[in-house]
Design an enzyme around this catalytic site. Structure first.
Site, PDB file in Angstrom:
ATOM      1  N   MET A  76       0.857  -1.261  -0.050  1.00 54.16           N
ATOM      2  CA  MET A  76      -0.031   0.082  -0.094  1.00 54.16           C
ATOM      3  C   MET A  76       0.904   1.269   0.008  1.00 54.16           C
ATOM      4  O   MET A  76       2.155   1.175   0.597  1.00 54.16           O
ATOM      5  CB  MET A  76      -0.959  -0.070   1.332  1.00 54.16           C
ATOM      6  N   GLY A 107      -3.416   5.600   7.783  1.00 57.51           N
ATOM      7  CA  GLY A 107      -4.224   4.472   6.789  1.00 57.51           C
ATOM      8  C   GLY A 107      -4.135   5.041   5.423  1.00 57.51           C
ATOM      9  O   GLY A 107      -3.906   6.142   5.191  1.00 57.51           O
ATOM     10  N   CYS A 108      -3.697   4.122   4.610  1.00 53.98           N
ATOM     11  CA  CYS A 108      -3.259   4.485   3.123  1.00 53.98           C
ATOM     12  C   CYS A 108      -4.505   4.086   2.240  1.00 53.98           C
ATOM     13  O   CYS A 108      -4.108   3.257   1.339  1.00 53.98           O
ATOM     14  CB  CYS A 108      -2.163   3.959   2.821  1.00 53.98           C
ATOM     15  N   ILE A 109      -5.697   4.484   2.403  1.00 49.48           N
ATOM     16  CA  ILE A 109      -6.649   4.034   1.301  1.00 49.48           C
ATOM     17  C   ILE A 109      -6.968   5.339   0.580  1.00 49.48           C
ATOM     18  O   ILE A 109      -6.967   6.320   1.033  1.00 49.48           O
ATOM     19  CB  ILE A 109      -7.930   3.448   1.946  1.00 49.48           C
TER      20      ILE A 109
END
Lengths: 411, 100
Positions: free
Chosen positions: A159, B98-100
């Protein structure tokens, strides 16, 4: 004459060019946009290509068609950005462009070579594919047309990735596709992800994880890929877990543009450090960043670039007037998630509020349902391609607000 | 060793105020995730605290490998499963964004 230079004519750059052409006086300003590719790709459509739902012609149109005639378009690679000198050097004819304001919209790009054995192990585009670019999606479509079944493993390398819901959509559509072809019982579908669950945000993760289970898709969480072992047909993680595959579909490491790397303007993944609320560069006052190119902790997706647009335009205009930019961007994202069998799920969230169930965009009415499967959500997604080409890229009004609203959500 | 009472933790066990952190707390937090801290662990934890003091947030896995020179594989041995998350937790930093 002053210059606004936009690097990248994808979703973000094209929208900025259209909006700024309306705002700036052509007697005073010239707007230049640079991109290396003459074709505009409708990237959300890549997902549908492996399953034969879309073909190449559905997702490509000439970039020039979406840019106003007053904007100067240059097709060239970028050699280097020199922000201290406010200038950019292009590959084509070593052309130098001095700018007053710069908008970086150079996107994110896949790097399968970051994982050992991925492209150099013999299986690349034989039984290892990606659908994150057009070429890969088309090759995967050809492979799937004749595949008789086996173990399909979808792996996310690390990610952040562009469109973080795309892996789930690929899994749901695979389940549907193999059902339609009558070979679902011959295909095992596995999802190996570095995330601790189906998704990052807890409530969505629980619901989407439940959908994977219902569809008989096996989840391997906390899987951080180290290498692809082509001989044994396994992917191996840093902590020595192995997952066997017959067909490996990878979502490779995503990075910012090579031009950002060459200019030493990026973080460890070549994304440009950006103020997450004003969308201005953290280091240079005359540079703004839209879309995937920046390092803000929001989803890398067209919808997010669209929600950033209003803030980037307002802050650019404020800066030109000598005013401070306003911290208005809230991380708003919304994503249609195709779930197969003509259904879809919609999620809507921002920096602070995780995806919640409810109705969207009109509270209580919808027509779209949040965090719940429906046929309307699917039709919304299919209709979106038309809206993208005809309204969104030209900076037209969309029926969604830039800032997220809690109205219609069940907290 | 037990976690001191009244420690400001969020529901996932991350310290919400990095300034109350000390080495004793680090040992307790490490024990909670099943890690006994060696000198190598400490080196990385100290580096992570410095990095976070500069940037205001917990470092990512790539930042840790670039910054410390420790390989990803070694990091997974020292901090099994999710090194970035575990390092942030033990170093008393917030959860990595968070990496969304």
């Amino acid at each position: 004459m002053k210059t606004l230079l936009i690097l990248g004519a994808g979703t973000g750059g094209t929208m900025v060019a259209n909006k700024m052409a309306d705002h700036l006086d052509p007697q005073e300003w010239r707007i230049i946009i640079v991109d290396r590719d003459e074709k505009h790709y409708y990237q959300p459509g890549f997902l549908f290509i492996p399953f034969g739902i879309y073909s190449q012609r559905d997702v490509i149109k000439p970039k020039r068609n979406f840019l106003p005639p007053s904007v100067e378009v240059i097709f060239s690679d970028i050699e280097v950005i020199e922000p201290d000198k406010s200038r950019v050097i292009l590959r084509k004819d070593n052309k130098v462009i001095n700018y007053d304001y710069l908008v970086i919209a150079t996107g994110s790009h896949i790097h399968p070579e970051e994982t050992e054995g991925m492209v150099d192990g013999g299986g690349w585009q034989k039984n290892i594919f990606t659908f994150y670019n057009l070429e890969g999606a088309v090759k995967l479509a050809n492979f799937l047309k004749y595949w008789k079944g086996g173990r399909l493993v979808l792996n996310v390398a690390e990610m952040p990735i562009k469109c973080p819901v795309a892996p789930l959509e690929f899994l749901f559509l695979s389940d549907w596709f193999f059902h339609e072809r009558g070979i679902r019982d011959k295909v095992e579908i596995v999802y190996a992800t570095p995330l601790p669950g189906a998704f990052t945000k807890p409530r969505a993760s629980a619901i989407l994880g439940g959908m994977l289970e219902e569809k008989g898709i096996h989840l391997v969480p906390d899987f951080n890929i180290m290498e692809v072992d082509n001989a044994k047909q396994v992917i191996r993680s840093y902590d020595e877990q192995e997952v066997e595959y017959d067909l490996l579909v990878t979502i490779p490491t995503n990075k910012g543009s090579d031009a950002i790397a060459r200019s030493n303007m990026g973080d460890e993944l070549d994304f440009v450090p950006t103020d997450k609320h004003t969308l201005r560069s953290r280091d240079w006052e005359n540079i703004f960043i839209i879309g995937d190119a920046g390092n803000v902790p929001a989803s890398k997706a067209g919808s997010v670039a669209h929600f950033m647009l209003e803030v980037v335009i307002e802050n650019l205009l404020r800066s030109i007037e000598g005013l401070e930019p306003l911290p208005k961007f809230d991380g708003h994202a919304n994503c249609f998630i195709e779930s197969g069998f003509d259904k879809g799920v919609l999620i809507d969230f921002n920096y602070d509020v995780e995806p919640l169930p409810g109705k969207y965009p009109l509270p209580g009415f919808g027509p779209f349902s949040l965090l719940q499967e429906s046929h309307t959500n699917h039709w919304g997604k299919m209709m979106f391609r038309w809206m993208y080409w005809n309204i969104l890229l030209k900076g037209g009004e969309m029926p969604f607000e830039s800032q997220m609203s809690m109205a219609g959500k069940w907290a | 060793m037990t976690i001191p009472e009244n420690l400001p933790l969020n529901d996932e066990g991350f310290l919400t105020d990095p300034s109350v952190w000390n080495e004793e707390i680090a040992k307790a937090l490490a024990e909670q995730v099943g890690i006994e801290l060696t000198e190598k662990h400490w080196e990385i934890i100290r580096w992570a605290r410095e990095a976070a003091a500069d940037s205001g947030k917990a470092p990512t896995l790539r930042q840790i490998t670039n910054g410390t020179g420790v390989t990803t594989k070694e990091l997974f041995k020292l901090f099994p499963k999710g090194p970035a998350k575990k390092i942030a937790k033990i170093a008393g930093l917030g959860k990595p964004e968070g990496c969304i």
